[in-house]
Every structure is written in C-alpha cells, then in structure tokens.
Design a protein around this motif. Structure first.
Motif, mmCIF file in Angstrom:
data_model
loop_
_atom_site.group_PDB
_atom_site.id
_atom_site.type_symbol
_atom_site.label_atom_id
_atom_site.label_comp_id
_atom_site.label_asym_id
_atom_site.label_seq_id
_atom_site.Cartn_x
_atom_site.Cartn_y
_atom_site.Cartn_z
ATOM 1 N N VAL A 62 -2.039 3.674 -7.884
ATOM 2 C CA VAL A 62 -3.153 3.372 -6.987
ATOM 3 C C VAL A 62 -4.158 4.521 -7.066
ATOM 4 N N ALA B 226 -7.949 6.198 -5.215
ATOM 5 C CA ALA B 226 -8.754 6.218 -3.998
ATOM 6 C C ALA B 226 -10.157 6.748 -4.250
ATOM 7 N N GLN C 130 -5.225 9.815 -7.153
ATOM 8 C CA GLN C 130 -4.493 8.652 -7.649
ATOM 9 C C GLN C 130 -3.027 9.033 -7.768
ATOM 10 N N VAL D 153 -1.648 4.073 -1.321
ATOM 11 C CA VAL D 153 -2.887 4.843 -1.480
ATOM 12 C C VAL D 153 -3.029 5.864 -0.349
ATOM 13 N N GLU E 195 -11.285 -3.111 -1.776
ATOM 14 C CA GLU E 195 -10.290 -3.036 -2.842
ATOM 15 C C GLU E 195 -10.880 -3.678 -4.093
ATOM 16 N N TRP F 109 -7.458 0.058 -7.384
ATOM 17 C CA TRP F 109 -8.353 1.022 -6.751
ATOM 18 C C TRP F 109 -8.823 0.544 -5.380
#
Length: 171
Positions: free
Chosen positions: A10, A12, A43, A56, A74, A105
C-alpha cells in the motif's frame, strides 16, 4: 525475475492543509555518490489477510511516526513496478524474494501537526529527511523504476491536490 511474485503493498499520498504531499528521503539506498537515496511516498507491505485501509495507516505509523490521517480517496487500480536486478545484488532483501511490488494507493488528509511526524519513531528508520512537495514534483523526485507510478499518481490525484490548495487559499 519473471518467476518471482509481486509483493502486495500500500502507498500513501499524505496531503497537508495546503494540498502539498509528504515525501521522505530513503536512508538505506545511497546514490552513486554515497548520499542518501531518492525521495518517495510512504509505502509498505500488506500482511496476509490485512485490510488495505488499515495497512496504509499502519505503514504511516511505522514509517513516519504518525497515523494522524484520514483516507479521502483511493486509486481504483493496482499499480505495479519491477525491482531493478541490481537491487537484489546489493542485498536489498525484498528484491531477492520478489519481482517487484503490486500497490494500492490512497490519498489521505493529514490531521496532525508537522511535529507529529517522527522519522525516528522506529528503531531502524527507513527515512532520514522529509518535506512537503507539490504533487507535480513527484515524478522528478522518484527513483527511475518508480517514476511511471509517480506519474500516474500525480495525474490521478492532481485534481484533489488542486482542490485542497484552493480550499486552503479561500480560508
């Protein structure tokens, strides 16, 4: 490399009140001159069965010392990149096990203060510096193998960054 799997991950985009994004400089990937490595967005890997939204926020807490954020958007697709072969040769452990990363992301609104960002919160910090950057700067700041993803992120979340900046100016 093609036989190795992608690692679920994930990422951010942490926006401040002015529509700028937090970028941090890698401490563990020196450049050709031995200086600290490229700038990147926070990440990290997803644990088996872990909810992506929880992941995240966990990654933010682990990497930048705070989870003071709320998810506001998102990216609708998984984005992938391959690790360059030389990373595995330099002992980069993840690149030895995985072909690259498959990332989801998220855009998040930072709800804390700059003082809440603590790169030293982890005993082995991943980053040695951070700053706020304009979203349009992201591709140029990224290491080459991540640049295509950062271009997608800058385009996809650019309208959000501009809306946040506009709202900040009207206050």
């Amino acid at each position: 490399m093609e036989l190795k799997p992608y690692r679920d991950n994930v990422g951010a985009l942490l926006f401040n009140g002015a529509g700028l994004v937090l970028v941090a400089r890698r401490a563990d990937m020196p450049d050709a001159e031995g200086a600290a490595g490229g700038w990147q967005l926070p990440q990290g890997g997803v644990d088996p069965g872990e909810d992506l939204r929880a992941a995240v926020l966990r990654e933010l807490a682990e990497e930048i010392g705070t989870d003071r954020a709320e998810i506001i958007a998102e990216h609708p697709e998984w984005l992938t990149y391959d690790f360059p072969p030389e990373l595995a040769g330099r002992g980069f452990r993840i690149a030895q096990r995985y072909r690259g990363q498959r990332q989801r992301w998220f855009a998040l609104r930072f709800t804390g203060r700059d003082a809440d960002i603590r790169l030293d919160a982890d005993s082995h910090p991943e980053f040695d510096a951070w700053r706020w950057a304009g979203i349009e700067e992201l591709p140029a700041l990224a290491v080459s193998f991540k640049r295509p993803i950062y271009e997608v992120l800058a385009q996809a979340f650019g309208p959000l960054a501009r809306a946040l900046a506009s709202a900040a100016k009207s206050r």
